[in-house]
Design an enzyme around this catalytic site. Sequence first.
Site, PDB file in Angstrom:
ATOM      1  N   SER A 144       0.857  -1.192   0.000  1.00  0.00           N
ATOM      2  CA  SER A 144       0.000   0.000   0.000  1.00  0.00           C
ATOM      3  C   SER A 144       0.888   1.236   0.000  1.00  0.00           C
ATOM      4  O   SER A 144       1.979   1.222   0.582  1.00  0.00           O
ATOM      5  CB  SER A 144      -0.888   0.026   1.247  1.00  0.00           C
ATOM      6  OG  SER A 144      -1.499   1.303   1.388  1.00  0.00           O
TER       7      SER A 144
ATOM      8  N   TYR B 168      -2.332  -0.097  10.188  1.00  0.00           N
ATOM      9  CA  TYR B 168      -2.426  -0.616   8.806  1.00  0.00           C
ATOM     10  C   TYR B 168      -1.140  -0.277   8.049  1.00  0.00           C
ATOM     11  O   TYR B 168      -0.556  -1.139   7.367  1.00  0.00           O
ATOM     12  CB  TYR B 168      -3.648  -0.015   8.113  1.00  0.00           C
ATOM     13  CG  TYR B 168      -3.792  -0.404   6.663  1.00  0.00           C
ATOM     14  CD1 TYR B 168      -4.204  -1.682   6.293  1.00  0.00           C
ATOM     15  CD2 TYR B 168      -3.510   0.516   5.648  1.00  0.00           C
ATOM     16  CE1 TYR B 168      -4.338  -2.038   4.948  1.00  0.00           C
ATOM     17  CE2 TYR B 168      -3.637   0.174   4.310  1.00  0.00           C
ATOM     18  CZ  TYR B 168      -4.046  -1.100   3.969  1.00  0.00           C
ATOM     19  OH  TYR B 168      -4.179  -1.441   2.640  1.00  0.00           O
TER      20      TYR B 168
HETATM   21  P1  NDP Z   1     -11.326  -5.913  -0.032  1.00  0.00           P
HETATM   22  O1  NDP Z   1     -11.608  -5.811   1.410  1.00  0.00           O
HETATM   23  O2  NDP Z   1     -12.271  -5.302  -0.997  1.00  0.00           O
HETATM   24  O3  NDP Z   1     -11.092  -7.455  -0.426  1.00  0.00           O
HETATM   25  C1  NDP Z   1     -10.230  -8.208   0.382  1.00  0.00           C
HETATM   26  C2  NDP Z   1     -10.091  -9.592  -0.189  1.00  0.00           C
HETATM   27  O4  NDP Z   1      -9.208 -10.327   0.681  1.00  0.00           O
HETATM   28  C3  NDP Z   1     -11.383 -10.351  -0.244  1.00  0.00           C
HETATM   29  O5  NDP Z   1     -11.387 -11.222  -1.348  1.00  0.00           O
HETATM   30  C4  NDP Z   1     -11.364 -11.140   1.071  1.00  0.00           C
HETATM   31  O6  NDP Z   1     -12.089 -12.347   0.977  1.00  0.00           O
HETATM   32  C5  NDP Z   1      -9.900 -11.455   1.202  1.00  0.00           C
HETATM   33  N1  NDP Z   1      -9.501 -11.687   2.576  1.00  0.00           N
HETATM   34  C6  NDP Z   1      -9.619 -10.865   3.628  1.00  0.00           C
HETATM   35  N2  NDP Z   1      -9.166 -11.458   4.742  1.00  0.00           N
HETATM   36  C7  NDP Z   1      -8.747 -12.690   4.366  1.00  0.00           C
HETATM   37  C8  NDP Z   1      -8.184 -13.791   5.057  1.00  0.00           C
HETATM   38  N3  NDP Z   1      -7.969 -13.754   6.370  1.00  0.00           N
HETATM   39  N4  NDP Z   1      -7.864 -14.899   4.362  1.00  0.00           N
HETATM   40  C9  NDP Z   1      -8.103 -14.974   3.026  1.00  0.00           C
HETATM   41  N5  NDP Z   1      -8.639 -13.951   2.319  1.00  0.00           N
HETATM   42  C10 NDP Z   1      -8.962 -12.844   2.992  1.00  0.00           C
HETATM   43  O7  NDP Z   1      -9.873  -5.271  -0.222  1.00  0.00           O
HETATM   44  P2  NDP Z   1      -9.198  -4.586  -1.498  1.00  0.00           P
HETATM   45  O8  NDP Z   1      -9.534  -5.339  -2.713  1.00  0.00           O
HETATM   46  O9  NDP Z   1      -9.452  -3.153  -1.437  1.00  0.00           O
HETATM   47  O10 NDP Z   1      -7.649  -4.798  -1.131  1.00  0.00           O
HETATM   48  C11 NDP Z   1      -6.828  -5.743  -1.810  1.00  0.00           C
HETATM   49  C12 NDP Z   1      -5.377  -5.446  -1.438  1.00  0.00           C
HETATM   50  O11 NDP Z   1      -5.035  -4.125  -1.836  1.00  0.00           O
HETATM   51  C13 NDP Z   1      -5.083  -5.534   0.057  1.00  0.00           C
HETATM   52  O12 NDP Z   1      -3.786  -6.038   0.248  1.00  0.00           O
HETATM   53  C14 NDP Z   1      -5.149  -4.077   0.490  1.00  0.00           C
HETATM   54  O13 NDP Z   1      -4.422  -3.853   1.672  1.00  0.00           O
HETATM   55  C15 NDP Z   1      -4.522  -3.418  -0.715  1.00  0.00           C
HETATM   56  N6  NDP Z   1      -4.822  -2.009  -0.843  1.00  0.00           N
HETATM   57  C16 NDP Z   1      -6.100  -1.586  -1.087  1.00  0.00           C
HETATM   58  C17 NDP Z   1      -6.353  -0.223  -1.227  1.00  0.00           C
HETATM   59  C18 NDP Z   1      -7.699   0.325  -1.512  1.00  0.00           C
HETATM   60  O14 NDP Z   1      -7.856   1.553  -1.503  1.00  0.00           O
HETATM   61  N7  NDP Z   1      -8.712  -0.496  -1.794  1.00  0.00           N
HETATM   62  C19 NDP Z   1      -5.269   0.772  -1.081  1.00  0.00           C
HETATM   63  C20 NDP Z   1      -3.970   0.201  -0.836  1.00  0.00           C
HETATM   64  C21 NDP Z   1      -3.778  -1.142  -0.719  1.00  0.00           C
HETATM   65  P3  NDP Z   1     -13.309 -12.720   1.990  1.00  0.00           P
HETATM   66  O15 NDP Z   1     -14.392 -11.731   1.772  1.00  0.00           O
HETATM   67  O16 NDP Z   1     -13.674 -14.087   1.609  1.00  0.00           O
HETATM   68  O17 NDP Z   1     -12.746 -12.621   3.363  1.00  0.00           O
END
Ligand code: NDP
Length: 248
Positions: A143, A157
Amino acid sequence: MSIAPLTGRRALVTGGSRGIGAEIVRRLAAEGAAVAFTYAASKTDADNLVAEVTATGAKAVAIQADAADPTQSAAAVDQAVAELGGLDIVVNNAAAAHLAPVEEFPADIFNRLVAINIGGTYWTTRSAIKHLAAGSRIINIGSVNADRIPGPGVSVYGMTKGAVSSFSRGLARELGPRGITVNNVQPGPVNTEMNPDEGEFADSLKLVTTLGRYGHTREVAALVSFLAGPESGYITGAHLNVDGGFTV
Ligand code: NDP
């Protein structure tokens, strides 16, 4: 007719049921890869994504595995290898976010963020390395908050994503001699359930970017796909921002 650049490649994406991870799954599959992805809770979303990708003629496999759990992470890697016939691309995307001042941050949520964001990246990578041959790719989703914190409440975070950043550097050093690249993709604000375009912080975050808008999941997936592909072989240990100028 040109051949899709990821034809014959086998990929594992953690947290692929929703958001950026789901778009990465779609993009890698569209580029020709067979893709396994993990999810924790969103079974319906995961099943729908498998159906969507499979309908295009590509291979997709959903694996329920909590990234925070070392045993489940290792089992997910084993299952991906078994179902895809090997592994060439690992995308560590699963993460959770919570914003609160340091003094008020709930201990259980702190432990959960560390276990998923840092532990999940570590356990999946650790299990996957033995399967990766020269030319393989590890892509961590960090991030911009590893480098820039635009306001209070993001310390924990940001700390977890700082760990992803330094882990990526160290891993690039360890795996370079084996011909495996490791890169850290750092999104800025991207419209997902984690950080909705219309959310509480959206207007202030848009102001921090130079483009004045949120990013789209496809804009992150496009870079991941390039890093996964054959033309990125001399890029390793890099921290690549997809952030609309958030860190300028
Ligand atoms: P979302 O919350 O929209 O999606 C998260 C995904 O990760 C879901 O598919 C969820 O699946 C899965 N997930 C969460 N916890 C677990 C777990 N314990 N084990 C397995 N899967 C898990 O997040 P984003 O798509 O926004 O984020 C994706 C990546 O990008 C992350 O690393 C985030 O930190 C990073 N990021 C995002 C930003 C943003 O603005 N959106 C900015 C900077 C970085 P389920 O629902 O099944 O738990």
